[in-house]
Design an enzyme around this catalytic site. Structure first.
Site, short mmCIF file in Angstrom:
data_model
loop_
_atom_site.label_atom_id
_atom_site.label_comp_id
_atom_site.label_asym_id
_atom_site.label_seq_id
_atom_site.Cartn_x
_atom_site.Cartn_y
_atom_site.Cartn_z
N LYS A 1 -12.39 -1.28 1.75
CA LYS A 1 -11.72 -0.44 0.74
C LYS A 1 -12.56 -0.49 -0.55
CE LYS A 1 -7.19 -1.22 2.90
NZ LYS A 1 -7.24 -0.18 3.92
N SER B 1 0.80 -1.23 0.00
CA SER B 1 0.00 0.00 0.00
C SER B 1 0.83 1.27 0.00
CB SER B 1 -0.94 0.00 1.20
OG SER B 1 -0.20 -0.08 2.39
N HIS C 1 -5.37 -4.25 -0.98
CA HIS C 1 -5.21 -3.26 -2.05
C HIS C 1 -5.24 -3.93 -3.43
CE1 HIS C 1 -4.61 0.12 0.64
NE2 HIS C 1 -4.00 -0.75 1.41
N1 PLP Z 1 -3.88 -5.12 5.28
C1 PLP Z 1 -3.52 -4.10 4.48
C2 PLP Z 1 -2.49 -4.33 3.42
C3 PLP Z 1 -4.11 -2.83 4.65
O1 PLP Z 1 -3.75 -1.80 3.88
C4 PLP Z 1 -5.09 -2.66 5.67
C5 PLP Z 1 -5.73 -1.34 5.91
O2 PLP Z 1 -5.14 -0.31 5.92
C6 PLP Z 1 -5.41 -3.75 6.46
C7 PLP Z 1 -4.81 -4.96 6.25
C8 PLP Z 1 -6.46 -3.63 7.52
O3 PLP Z 1 -7.71 -3.62 6.90
P1 PLP Z 1 -9.01 -3.17 7.73
O4 PLP Z 1 -9.15 -1.72 7.52
O5 PLP Z 1 -10.12 -3.97 7.15
O6 PLP Z 1 -8.73 -3.52 9.16
#
Ligand code: PLP
Length: 392
Positions: free
Chosen positions: A238, A179, A207
């Site tokens: 997202k 990300s 992502h």
């Molecule tokens: N994994 C990644 C790569 C993320 O970018 C995010 C969120 O920023 C998460 C996990 C966590 O997701 P959630 O917002 O559903 O807790």
């Protein structure tokens, strides 16, 4: 209090203070900020497909809220499972072409709950050094032997897999798309090594789900390894409507085990019905047509090529995360403020979110940006870049 104030002062002094801008409208390409600022162009949401405020998604949420109530006041295994939770799990598994799926309150929870439930001190986990914080925390919670390989470095992964041969089970864990840099894990090579050294592959697709690959299934579809990746964690917060929620999808016995052992699943409330309704509709829209996915890819291409032509360095591959690399934390923060004064909402990222000296403004493209929105953003960057000496 004195100690905390000292720490906070240190963060301000380092130029890495993160403040929260308050939005007074729905999530979307055009925002109204609290205390003024209408018609702001938004380039910093993970709303890749524009489904966060899609009328059909909202309607589905309202209808599910009406029919199934505000919430369950229960964890899943006591009295918190409704037909909609089972239906959504089935739909997620179908979308990813996997055997089963299990919902969590967030993908953070899915990552926190996976490794500890699956791996024991006899096993090993091999993790990319730039994996998301929630994967790192999930791995910290488990008692398996831990190996960290250099970011997307296949030689290093192979060396670590060789070292890890002494353990019963090996799990390679990587973000599908990273990300902060918008780069994509070399899954073909990872899966080849996993086969060679008898390892399983886990990917975090937060992502990627909904928009990478020809039909938006994710990184595994994009790179042609859907049958080689064993476990996927992803988010509903997202691209898939943006409300909240996460999941694990993969082999049925793994999902069955998670229902018995995964602590964030066992000890946290069920996903609210409205959230389930929104996510379910978002998946329906994606399974009906590729049009939204293709629109996002075209907008991404437009932004990346115009910014590169203007003289900026954009990191990552063809991903809607487009980090404009600047280096200096203060520069990133001041440029982001200048962009906002021109009506463009973007955010500067600096240490500790990204490594020191690699500050950037992360631009995120959405299917609901118009070509004019993208061009306005590039023009504003060009002006602000000249002002601060980033462009000649
Ligand atoms: N994994 C990644 C790569 C993320 O970018 C995010 C969120 O920023 C998460 C996990 C966590 O997701 P959630 O917002 O559903 O807790």
């Amino acid at each position: 209090r004195r100690r905390l104030e000292g720490e906070l002062e240190g963060i301000r002094g380092a130029g890495t203070w993160k403040s929260e801008r308050v939005i007074a409208s729905r999530q979307g390409p055009h925002l109204r900020l609290a205390g003024g600022g209408a018609g702001i162009l938004n380039f910093c949401a993970n709303n890749y497909l524009g489904l966060s405020s899609h009328p059909e998604v909202i309607r589905a949420g309202v209808e599910t809220l009406e029919q199934f109530g505000a919430g369950l006041s229960s964890v899943r295994f006591i009295c918190g499972t409704q037909s909609i939770h089972k239906d959504l799990e089935e739909k997620i598994a179908r979308f990813h072409q996997r055997e089963d799926a299990i919902l969590y309150a967030s993908c953070f929870d899915a990552n926190a709950g996976l490794f500890e439930a699956l791996l024991t001190p006899e096993d090993a986990v091999l993790s990319d050094e730039l994996n998301h914080a929630s994967i790192i925390d999930g791995i910290r919670l488990c008692k398996a032997n831990k190996y960290r390989y250099k970011h997307m470095d296949m030689q290093d992964l192979e060396a670590k897999l060789q070292e890890a041969q002494k353990h019963r089970l090996r799990l390679v864990a990587t973000d599908g798309a990273f990300s902060m840099d918008g780069d994509i894990a070399p899954l073909q090579e990872i899966c080849r090594l996993a086969e060679k050294y008898e390892a399983l592959v886990f990917i975090d697709e937060c992502h990627a789900t909904g928009f990478l690959g020809p039909s938006g299934r994710g990184t595994d579809e994009l790179l042609g390894v859907m049958d080689k990746v064993t476990i996927i964690n992803s988010t509903l917060g997202k691209a898939l409507g943006g409300a909240a929620g996460g999941y694990t999808t993969g082999p049925k016995p793994l999902v069955d085990l998670l229902r018995q052992r995964s602590r964030p699943y066992l000890f946290s409330n069920s996903l609210p019905p409205a959230v389930v309704g929104c996510a379910s509709k978002a998946l329906d829209l994606l399974m009906e047509s590729n049009a939204i996915v293709q629109s996002m890819a075209a907008k991404t291409q437009r932004f990346r090529s115009k910014m590169t032509a203007a003289g900026f360095t954009i990191s990552g591959q063809d991903h809607p995360i487009c980090p404009v690399m600047l280096g200096d934390a203060r520069l990133a923060s001041v440029m982001a403020d200048d962009m906002l004064s021109r009506g463009i909402y973007v955010i500067g990222f600096s240490y500790p979110v990204v490594p020191k000296g690699k500050a950037r403004i992360r631009v995120q493209i959405s299917a609901v940006h118009s070509d004019e929105d993208i061009d306005r953003c590039v023009e504003a960057f060009t002006e602000v870049g000249r002002k601060h000496g980033v462009l000649p």
